[in-house]
Design an enzyme around this catalytic site. Structure first.
Site, PDB file in Angstrom:
ATOM      1  N   GLU A 205       0.843  -1.194   0.000  1.00 47.13           N
ATOM      2  CA  GLU A 205       0.000   0.000   0.000  1.00 47.13           C
ATOM      3  C   GLU A 205       0.874   1.239   0.000  1.00 47.13           C
ATOM      4  O   GLU A 205       2.099   1.142   0.159  1.00 47.13           O
ATOM      5  CB  GLU A 205      -1.002  -0.010   1.148  1.00 47.13           C
ATOM      6  CG  GLU A 205      -0.444  -0.445   2.485  1.00 47.13           C
ATOM      7  CD  GLU A 205      -1.501  -0.576   3.582  1.00 47.13           C
ATOM      8  OE1 GLU A 205      -2.368  -1.447   3.469  1.00 47.13           O
ATOM      9  OE2 GLU A 205      -1.438   0.194   4.546  1.00 47.13           O
TER      10      GLU A 205
ATOM     11  N   HIS B  92       6.899  19.007   6.325  1.00 46.06           N
ATOM     12  CA  HIS B  92       7.598  18.421   5.187  1.00 46.06           C
ATOM     13  C   HIS B  92       8.348  17.138   5.541  1.00 46.06           C
ATOM     14  O   HIS B  92       8.800  16.436   4.656  1.00 46.06           O
ATOM     15  CB  HIS B  92       8.627  19.418   4.644  1.00 46.06           C
ATOM     16  CG  HIS B  92       8.037  20.748   4.331  1.00 46.06           C
ATOM     17  ND1 HIS B  92       7.249  20.947   3.222  1.00 46.06           N
ATOM     18  CD2 HIS B  92       8.103  21.930   4.975  1.00 46.06           C
ATOM     19  CE1 HIS B  92       6.856  22.218   3.207  1.00 46.06           C
ATOM     20  NE2 HIS B  92       7.353  22.830   4.261  1.00 46.06           N
TER      21      HIS B  92
END
Lengths: 386, 297
Positions: B211, B249
């Site tokens: 996944e 980030h």
């Protein structure tokens, strides 16, 4: 779970990570008072929302007097702030943080998170700050300095020195940076954070090292042992349906499409959305009812899906392992009756007690479309909304 | 032969008196698994279902019964501790089913087991099953499995069932099916399991299900390209997942920009996997992968 910058800085302060002085306010009058109390030549008025990129979106402004702070605050409170990380709908600003102005010498990036590849907490530091940091990581990964922390011993001084010299720090700043990192590591571990990001970390002209920003995320699975942090949750920052889902321990993410999905297992839920798209439809949500769902949970999930007015059909896809198909079937029927279901319902069941589950659905008298596999279920749901 | 678990596997169930532990211990026993012991601190001396002795510690269970594999159903706050206890008792294998263990607990547990002989599968996984040896250790529905020669390895529980079910429906069966779990810190990764399947004379072909997130699939693809000899079919869940609202980030930096479904599919295709567009096609995709290597299903 996410928290605001000012809350992150409270935690930093508690663990000895240096931060500028600041005061959280919710009115323009208090912003003026806070600016006076801080007493610096300039103060910074910062919108508190759970997203980065606030500066570019107009959510961070400098005030040269308490009166200007008041004026800026009155404009910022209530505004919809849109940044690269909020999505196009933006966030309404309800809280501000008034912070002392500092003489910044240089800005850096410092991030701490889990590196899945090593199963260790990893520090990342760079002289390149701002949004461009991701681009730098992609094109020049060598410009991101890293330190991987052994959980048995914690963050070591040599790792701090390696990062500090790598960033070009000199003199007193090196020792201050090492202490900064050690305190930050303790804060990360003791609060069960999943991400700490300081963008920017600054050195001042007087030689101090401070966190000018703070982003903290926490591991939801560990919140049970951090009541104080759980209290920092700001429900206004969350999608109301997602918050509702959390009450029932359901993983739900609202999307833009028309086919509501109820699935067990995150992987299968994603794969169900993928398949709906593959056959030309759009999923309205991601919803994982989890492994051990009860009838009540299934009913809650069903109501949640149908509360979305854009849902034109519902696809239930359950592969029963722990979950028994007859329990799902009963939950689906109870919920469908309770909300007087008006949209087409496609159900695909497989696994434990599947025959019993299918029988319950058949005998319910409800207009349920059965499907034998996922692709067929997706096709039937897509056909139903067209 | 199969991998990881088989006819010599003697199981101790940690958390055998809890609701999940007792329910699934019974299911495993009904399937034919040799459950020889249970552990619940404070309940040592009792019997589970009138026949399986319960011990206070894993060490006692090992001494008394010779169990070599543990399955853990202990609630999340105590599960990492149970993993370490299993490793300290020198079990060959610990399979942790528990979902929702704090990540920092797993970071420590993984460090702890690093110096031991114990292999950890999971946490947050359905477990491991070798149908040919009537050995089911976990929460998967036993009846969808059938003895055979297809290996299955997956990060997602319910997608493992999809793959198994289709393999069985096509008249083939499984040598062993392994759920490695979807948590960010887990004990055994794709490559570990693929190595075992590669060396297993009773496994002809493999289905691997991944996944989005992390880079485990990309790493597995690189290893497969260089080393894997058998037909392999793949699927990646999450192609339609929205990019998500992010705080910062760091997640993107740490993965170096990897981790999207498209990246993973590309890497796996280049490495020789035959990829399924939907989980409904896992079975037929496997057949295609076998044909390409001259094998008949």
């Amino acid at each position: 779970m996410n928290i605001h910058e000012y809350q992150g800085k409270q935690i930093f302060k508690k663990y000895g990570v240096p931060v500028p002085r600041g005061i959280m306010v919710k009115t323009a009058e208090d912003a003026e008072k806070a600016a006076k109390e801080l007493g610096t030549k300039v103060v910074v008025v910062k919108a508190q929302i759970h997203a980065g990129g606030r500066g570019k979106g107009g959510g961070v402004k400098i005030a040269k007097s308490p009166a200007e702070a008041k004026d800026l605050a009155s404009k910022m409170l209530g505004m919809i702030l849109k940044t690269a990380q909020t999505g196009p709908e933006g966030r309404k600003v309800g809280t501000l943080y008034i912070e002392e102005g500092l003489d910044i010498a240089k800005e850096y990036y410092l991030g701490v998170t889990l590196d899945r590849a090593t199963s260790r907490v990893t520090f990342m530091a760079s002289t390149e700050g701002g949004v461009e940091i991701e681009e730098v990581a992609h094109t020049h990964p060598e410009k991101i300095l890293r330190a991987s922390v052994d959980p048995a011993v914690g963050f070591q001084p040599f790792q701090g020195r390696t990062l500090a010299f790598g960033l070009g720090l000199t003199g007193d700043q090196v020792g201050k940076f090492v202490k900064f990192c050690q305190a930050l590591y303790t804060a990360y571990v003791e609060t069960d954070a999943s991400l700490v990001e300081i963008n920017p970390l600054i050195t001042t002209k007087s030689g101090d090292v401070l966190a000018l920003d703070s982003k903290m995320n926490f591991d939801d699975n560990a919140l049970y042992r951090h009541g104080d942090i759980a209290e920092m949750r700001d429900v206004a920052e969350e999608d109301p349906r997602e918050a509702k889902a959390k009450e029932f321990d359901l993983a739900y993410i609202a999307l833009e499409g028309t086919i509501g999905c109820m699935v067990n297992g995150a992987g299968l839920a994603m794969a169900t959305m993928d398949t709906i798209k593959l056959v030309g439809g759009q999923p309205a949500n991601f919803l994982d009812v989890g492994g051990g769902a009860t009838k009540e949970k299934v009913t809650a999930a069903f109501k949640l899906i149908l509360a979305d007015p854009s849902v034109k059909a519902v696809l239930v896809n359950i592969f029963g392992g722990i979950m028994k198909c007859d329990v799902i079937a009963e939950g689906v029927i109870a919920a469908a009756k309770e909300v007087q279901l008006k949209v087409p319902l496609v159900v695909r069941l497989e696994g434990t007690n599947v025959e019993l589950g299918k029988k319950i659905l058949r005998e319910s008298g409800l207009p349920i479309t059965p499907a034998d596999n996922l692709r067929q279920a997706a096709e039937k749901a897509v056909a139903a909304v067209k | 032969m199969s991998i990881l678990v088989g006819s010599n596997t003697k199981v101790v169930v940690q958390g055998i008196t809890g609701s999940a532990g007792s329910f699934h211990a019974k299911q495993c026993m009904e399937y034919g698994t040799q459950v020889v012991a249970g552990v619940t601190p404070g309940k040592g001396g009792q019997l589970f279902e009138g026949k399986v002795p319960i011990f206070d510690t894993v060490e006692q269970a090992v001494k008394a019964t010779g169990c070599n594999t543990s399955v853990i159903f202990v609630p999340p706050p105590y599960a990492a501790d149970s993993i370490m206890e299993a490793a300290d008792a020198k079990l060959d294998l610990a399979i942790c089913i528990t979902e929702g263990i704090p990540v920092n607990d797993m970071v420590k547990a993984k460090r702890f087991i690093g110096g031991t002989k114990t292999r950890l599968i999971g946490p947050n996984c359905p477990g491991v099953i070798t149908p040919g040896a009537k050995c089911k250790i976990g929460i998967m529905p036993g009846h969808i499995h059938k003895p055979g020669r297809i290996g299955v390895v997956s990060r997602s529980g319910t997608l493992t069932y999809e793959a198994v079910f289709q393999v069985t429906s096509l008249g083939m069966g499984q040598s062993t099916a392994v759920g490695i779990g979807g948590d960010p810190v887990n004990g055994t990764n794709f490559i570990d399991v693929l190595k075992l399947f590669n060396d297993d004379a009773e496994t002809d072909a493999v289905i691997m299900i991944g996944e989005i997130g992390g880079s485990a699939e990309e790493e597995a693809a690189a290893w497969v390209q260089a080393n894997f000899k058998k037909p392999i079919a793949g699927f990646i869940a999450g192609a339609s997942a929205p990019p998500g609202k992010r705080m910062g980030h760091a997640g993107a930096i740490i993965s170096g920009g990897k981790g999207t479904a498209a990246d993973k599919v590309k890497a796996m295709t280049a490495a020789g996997y035959v990829m399924a567009a939907s989980p409904s096609e896992l079975g037929t995709t496997l057949v295609e992968a076998m044909k390409r290597k001259g094998l008949n299903a």
